[in-house]
Design an enzyme around this catalytic site. Structure first.
Site, short mmCIF file in Angstrom:
data_model
loop_
_atom_site.label_atom_id
_atom_site.label_comp_id
_atom_site.label_asym_id
_atom_site.label_seq_id
_atom_site.Cartn_x
_atom_site.Cartn_y
_atom_site.Cartn_z
N TYR A 190 -6.03 6.04 11.64
CA TYR A 190 -6.33 5.50 12.97
C TYR A 190 -5.07 4.92 13.59
O TYR A 190 -4.10 4.60 12.90
CB TYR A 190 -7.42 4.42 12.88
CG TYR A 190 -6.98 3.16 12.14
CD1 TYR A 190 -6.41 2.08 12.83
CD2 TYR A 190 -7.12 3.04 10.76
CE1 TYR A 190 -6.00 0.94 12.16
CE2 TYR A 190 -6.73 1.90 10.09
CZ TYR A 190 -6.16 0.85 10.79
OH TYR A 190 -5.74 -0.29 10.13
N CYS A 191 -5.10 4.81 14.91
CA CYS A 191 -4.04 4.14 15.67
C CYS A 191 -4.69 3.49 16.89
O CYS A 191 -5.91 3.48 17.01
CB CYS A 191 -2.93 5.10 16.04
SG CYS A 191 -3.48 6.55 16.98
N THR A 192 -3.91 2.94 17.78
CA THR A 192 -4.47 2.12 18.85
C THR A 192 -5.35 2.93 19.80
O THR A 192 -6.51 2.58 20.05
CB THR A 192 -3.36 1.42 19.65
OG1 THR A 192 -2.51 0.72 18.75
CG2 THR A 192 -3.96 0.44 20.67
#
Length: 280
Positions: A190-192
């Site tokens: 995941y990332c922002t």
């Protein structure tokens, strides 16, 4: 009330799409986001697509987003583009900057693009499925952000790759890929907002990894899961003057000094944050 003093709404967006004339796209975006509109932020354009984080009064923002969908200059490349919105107590940006770059997110591996790869399995999972996925015992939850962001907030049991820049991420994955495969691990990353995972997912599949990515990133998780705090620890860093959001997408009181601390390697980020907000 002037356009400069009206409450602002933050909007983030990206799309990987082949753009034959990125400079022309950037020029039109500059025409649509003059200082008179009240739009501030950063927009990157490359041959592989567009990425933006902007903020403006609601009416001006809606007009700009409508133009991205409909303006003939874009040839339909951004039709249906999804915008992620959050409220602003602090005006996130002072100026608008539109740049042309070789990549909209700098991965640094030759030949790797975020453009869709139709011959590979879809790696996106919804926030609802993500909650189930990260609790499964053979899943390794991988944070695809910089270490200072991980320290501020993360999904429970997530692994910190301990990178200072996105371009360091491929080396981390390459160093661990064989062990992960030997252990039968599936990788949930995941990332922002989703863009880093979009760039890395096909490349990681090419390394023989079984990969999943949180569709829309942390921001979409917070939007769609009212009880996101059950899975998330801390706050979510954002690259603007607000600094950090809670799981309700509300600005927190966290300061740049608290985010970066006294780590000498992060001193340049702290200096940049202070330049971003002249009032600090």
């Amino acid at each position: 009330m002037s356009v400069m003093s009206e409450p602002h709404v933050h909007s983030s967006f990206y799309r990987f799409v082949a753009l034959a004339e990125p400079e022309a796209v950037a020029a039109r975006l500059r025409e649509l986001s003059t200082p008179e509109t009240g739009i501030g932020g950063n927009i990157l354009v490359a041959g592989e697509g567009i990425s933006g984080a902007i903020a403006a009064p609601a009416t001006a923002l809606a007009a700009f987003e409508r133009a991205l969908h409909e303006d003939p200059a874009f040839g339909g490349a951004f039709q249906g583009l999804v915008f992620k919105h959050s409220a602003c107590a602090t005006r996130p940006f002072t100026l608008i900057k539109v740049h042309c770059k070789p990549e909209i997110v700098a991965f640094g591996v030759p030949g790797v693009s975020g453009l869709p790869a139709p011959d590979l399995p879809d790696t996106h999972v919804s926030p609802q499925r993500w909650r189930e996925l990260i609790s499964e015992p053979d899943v390794l939850v991988l944070d695809n952000r910089n270490s200072f962001e991980y320290r501020l907030g993360r999904f429970k049991n997530a692994v910190d790759p301990e990178v200072a820049h996105f371009r360091d991420f491929p080396a981390y994955v390459a160093a661990h890929a064989e062990a992960w495969k030997a252990e039968g691990k599936r990788i949930a990353m995941y990332c922002t907002g989703g863009i880093r995972c979009e760039k890395t997912s096909a490349w990681m599949q090419s390394q023989g990894l079984d990969v999943y990515q949180l569709d829309g990133g942390i921001v979409s998780y917070f939007e769609q899961m009212p009880d996101a705090a059950a899975d998330w620890q801390g706050e979510c860093f954002v690259f603007d003057k607000r600094m950090a959001l809670d799981t309700r997408l509300q600005e927190t009181a966290t300061t740049a000094e608290q985010v970066y601390g006294d780590d000498p390697k992060e001193a340049w980020r702290l200096a940049r944050a202070r330049r971003l907000d002249p009032s600090s």
